[in-house]
Design an enzyme around this catalytic site. Structure first.
Site, PDB file in Angstrom:
ATOM      1  N   LYS A 173      32.031  29.696  32.781  1.00 33.92           N
ATOM      2  CA  LYS A 173      33.227  30.551  32.641  1.00 33.92           C
ATOM      3  C   LYS A 173      33.335  31.504  33.840  1.00 33.92           C
ATOM      4  O   LYS A 173      34.427  31.744  34.366  1.00 33.92           O
ATOM      5  CB  LYS A 173      33.137  31.328  31.326  1.00 33.92           C
ATOM      6  CG  LYS A 173      34.249  32.328  31.097  1.00 33.92           C
ATOM      7  CD  LYS A 173      35.576  31.710  30.714  1.00 33.92           C
ATOM      8  CE  LYS A 173      36.664  32.776  30.681  1.00 33.92           C
ATOM      9  NZ  LYS A 173      37.881  32.365  30.029  1.00 33.92           N
ATOM     10  N   LYS A 241      37.337  42.545  33.646  1.00 32.85           N
ATOM     11  CA  LYS A 241      36.053  42.522  32.911  1.00 32.85           C
ATOM     12  C   LYS A 241      35.247  41.283  33.296  1.00 32.85           C
ATOM     13  O   LYS A 241      34.043  41.355  33.556  1.00 32.85           O
ATOM     14  CB  LYS A 241      36.366  42.546  31.405  1.00 32.85           C
ATOM     15  CG  LYS A 241      35.185  42.564  30.466  1.00 32.85           C
ATOM     16  CD  LYS A 241      34.798  41.219  29.893  1.00 32.85           C
ATOM     17  CE  LYS A 241      35.825  40.544  29.023  1.00 32.85           C
ATOM     18  NZ  LYS A 241      35.366  39.264  28.466  1.00 32.85           N
TER      19      LYS A 241
END
Ligand code: NAP
Length: 296
Positions: A173, A241
């Protein structure tokens, strides 16, 4: 109705439709979110509300978590009234949030010490993918545990890949976000160069779509930039983030990712100027302001 009892902790934009899809497939699902109102839609679809992650884990054999950040996953697993307090031996915790790979490995070790299994299974595909059950799911953990959970992943997603051991899903990811963030910066600059040159950026995009510069980002984010439409999509706050996790990981490894660092600064600037709730394609707005060129 399947006999396997499931748990779902974290019922936001992503978790809510994912839990509902499991219910629609005939599973019993025990649910928890911080705020009672976050549970309403899933409870209406047949989920059983619980007052803590521990209470979910006391009922379920496979417990999914879909919360915000690394600290949130640590909190719902190891905190007061967390999953560790309620889980039965041999249960499986499947974290589908996007968090730190190293923290994931540490959590997996902590769970293993209590005879609990873990998979990291972050996703790509956004809220639409979550609703449609078409998410891409990138999985880290033991292969036999992955096989036990695979039928449930197939309800929530379409492109499901077991990448490797614990943390490998989160690494994947992070790689995804590195490539996407830099491509957004690149597409924004390409369209800006076209416009500043007096050439129609829409036609430039159309031409590039047929060549080596083609990408989903050029297709989707490029169009958003041309339209000035920054409804998310994927919010800049979340992308920022994720890039923090990327740079933390690079720091842990002692490697340099200068391109990712620059893209992160664009996202920091976008969020810092009060636009964190916009799609991350909105970093084109900053590029346009910096050069006094308007795309839209
Ligand atoms: P969200 O809408 O903000 O939902 C987060 C959920 O987690 C909420 O239900 C929240 O509870 C709960 N939560 C957060 N911190 C918690 C804590 N400390 N204890 C208990 N519950 C907590 O976020 P989202 O968009 O669903 O994203 C979830 C994860 O998926 C993130 O890691 C994100 O990066 C990732 N992701 C998102 C997308 C996307 O397009 N949105 C795409 C791919 C991946 P309350 O509702 O009670 O506040």
């Amino acid at each position: 109705m399947s006999d396997i009892k499931l748990g779902f902790v974290g019922l936001g934009i992503m978790g809510r439709p994912m839990a509902i899809n499991l219910l629609k497939a005939g599973y019993r699902v025990w649910i928890h979110a911080r705020r009672a109102e976050s549970m309403t839609a899933v409870a209406d679809a047949g989920g059983t509300p619980c007052d803590s992650p521990a209470a979910v884990a006391a009922q379920a054999e496979i417990i999914f978590t879909m919360v915000s950040d690394t600290g949130d996953v640590e909190h719902v697993i190891t905190g007061d009234n967390g999953i560790l307090e309620g889980a039965h031996p041999n249960s499986i915790v499947v974290d589908m949030s996007t968090i730190s790979p190293s923290a994931t490995r540490a959590l997996a070790a902590r769970l293993a010490a209590r005879d609990l299994h873990m998979l990291d299974a972050p996703v790509s595909g956004g809220d639409k993918g979550a609703r449609d059950g078409t998410l891409s799911i990138m999985v880290g953990g033991k292969a036999d545990i992955f096989e036990r959970v695979r039928p449930l992943f197939e309800i929530m997603g379409k492109n499901i890949v077991h990448i490797g051991d614990h943390g490998a899903g989160q690494v994947t990811k992070a790689c995804n976000q590195v490539a996407i963030a830099q491509t957004i910066v690149a597409v924004g600059e390409a369209l800006l160069l076209a416009k500043a040159s007096g050439v129609d950026p829409a036609r430039v995009r159309q031409a590039l779509l047929g060549g080596f510069a083609n990408s989903r980002v050029l297709e989707v984010h490029g169009q958003r930039m041309l339209d000035g439409d920054y409804e998310p999509g994927f919010k800049a706050n979340l992308h920022k983030k994720d890039m923090r996790i990327v740079l933390e990981t690079a720091n842990e490894l002692g490697i340099a990712l200068p391109g990712a660092a620059v893209a992160t600064q664009w996202l920091n600037a976008l969020v810092g100027t009060g636009n964190g709730e916009l799609d991350s394609a909105a970093l084109s707005l900053l590029q346009q302001q910096m050069c006094d060129v308007k795309l839209h």
